[in-house]
Design an enzyme around this catalytic site. Structure first.
Site, mmCIF file in Angstrom:
data_model
loop_
_atom_site.group_PDB
_atom_site.id
_atom_site.type_symbol
_atom_site.label_atom_id
_atom_site.label_comp_id
_atom_site.label_asym_id
_atom_site.label_seq_id
_atom_site.Cartn_x
_atom_site.Cartn_y
_atom_site.Cartn_z
ATOM 1 C CG PHE A 124 33.813 26.379 24.137
ATOM 2 C CD1 PHE A 124 34.084 25.073 24.502
ATOM 3 C CD2 PHE A 124 34.855 27.281 24.048
ATOM 4 C CE1 PHE A 124 35.391 24.663 24.775
ATOM 5 C CE2 PHE A 124 36.166 26.889 24.319
ATOM 6 C CZ PHE A 124 36.429 25.580 24.686
ATOM 7 C CG ASP A 125 28.288 32.015 23.249
ATOM 8 O OD1 ASP A 125 27.094 31.708 23.086
ATOM 9 O OD2 ASP A 125 28.847 32.956 22.627
#
Lengths: 239, 239
Positions: free
Chosen positions: B25-26
């Site tokens: 995930f960003d």
């Protein structure tokens, strides 16, 4: 202190700088008005021309930075086209290939800032060059169309380095091609982020800030901020 | 065709993709809402909070790209501070060190998107990680404050590489640290330019597009566009 300086023949002893041997110009926004595309945009999309022009320019720059970082260089003309398509889609405007072609063609017919020719004439005792993101196929027709090629004999394009400003290897082209130390080259740009990039590399820098824009918060400042190319010629004459 | 596929035990023969082993995930904009700083901005500058938040975010990103290209990496917290100062100056708003400190502190207390915890719980059969521009000093307090650290055990920060997204060396951290081939890692971002960067490197990518934003014109597309993390969990469950 001013009296003392004048008594010593007007030489400012606090200025340790060497004379400016060469003046190197950014092209888009500095010599050429990128927003002169607005007239053609108005023809196709009346009322939207200002927003198209602004978004087009913003995306053109963002994509030059992003694709450089991705190590996916492509010619500035292709990046400019991407920016235009983004701008038209952002306004939900219809377009086809002939419209894109017509609007892209405007980048080969941008307006020159009105004081440019007289100012360049006054600086002809220095070496003059252009250092631009533009690929030669895109920039040379503009230089020819406007007649700027008669005033500035050397065109340095990032195309040679396959990466865009503000990477240092781009600014390094100025001392490399001119054979002049970077401390004796004045780089001139209207773009505050370009000013920062050239300073970061070590060129001397003048910022042309026609619209009194806000400076980027990058702590890399020009040695002078001026309003146009005429003021630049004044500054160069004394340095 | 569908009947044939079902007859073969539900395996879709048209899908050549390997199973997703890891979801990466960003952070900012993807798990955490960067615009949750608006409340604190409103406290100090009522009426200006929306513009401050937008300009702050825009400049934070631009400076991460520009300073990367200048080879002048500095921690994302410092870049975020530059963006904030630009935003306040652009609105002609007065500020002092305590105000900056207070607003910067909001980045350690950002809101988590509401569906995040349930969605992460549903994906716990895969390896989960965060791959962020944020430096650990800035990001770890946020992960602790929000409790996300309990759900995602691995934090990969660009700080290790001293360059920001979308440089490929950043995305390369995912396969390197997870020990999983990039074709089996799904990278998740809400930022279209980050999607493009991860695709350019070769990760699989899901774009969370909550606000139905316009896609960047970079020809580097996600394999799926979804509206939130719950839809992501659905997708991962079937891939």
């Amino acid at each position: 202190m001013e009296t003392l300086v004048e008594a010593e023949g007007g030489i400012d002893m606090t200025n340790q700088k060497k004379p400016i041997q060469a003046v190197v110009f950014d092209a888009y926004g500095t010599l050429f008005d990128v927003h002169s595309v607005m007239e053609a945009c108005e023809e196709f999309y009346p009322g939207d021309e200002k927003m198209i022009s602004q978004i087009w320019r913003q995306k053109q720059l963002e994509y030059s930075w992003l694709l450089s970082l991705m190590e996916r260089y492509e010619p500035f003309e292709s990046i400019t086209r991407r920016g235009l398509i983004f701008a038209l889609r952002s306004r939900n405007l219809p377009f086809d290939e002939p419209v894109l072609k017509r609007l892209m063609g405007e980048y080969r017919r941008l307006g020159v800032f009105p004081e440019a020719f007289a100012a360049l004439e006054r600086m002809k005792d220095r070496k003059l060059a252009i250092l631009s993101n533009g690929n030669p196929e895109m920039l040379e027709p503009l230089l020819e169309y406007t007649g700027i090629e008669k005033k500035i004999p050397l065109l340095l394009s990032v195309e040679e380095k396959k990466i865009f400003k503000p990477h240092p290897t781009v600014y390094e082209m100025a001392p490399d091609f001119l054979g002049i130390p970077k401390e004796e080259i004045l780089f001139v740009s209207a773009n505050s982020w370009d000013v920062a990039g050239a300073r970061s590399y070590g060129l001397r820098v003048a910022w042309i800030n026609r619209a009194r824009n806000q400076q980027e918060e990058l702590d890399l400042l020009p040695e002078i901020e001026i309003q146009d190319l005429e003021e630049l010629a004044d500054y160069v004459a004394n340095n």
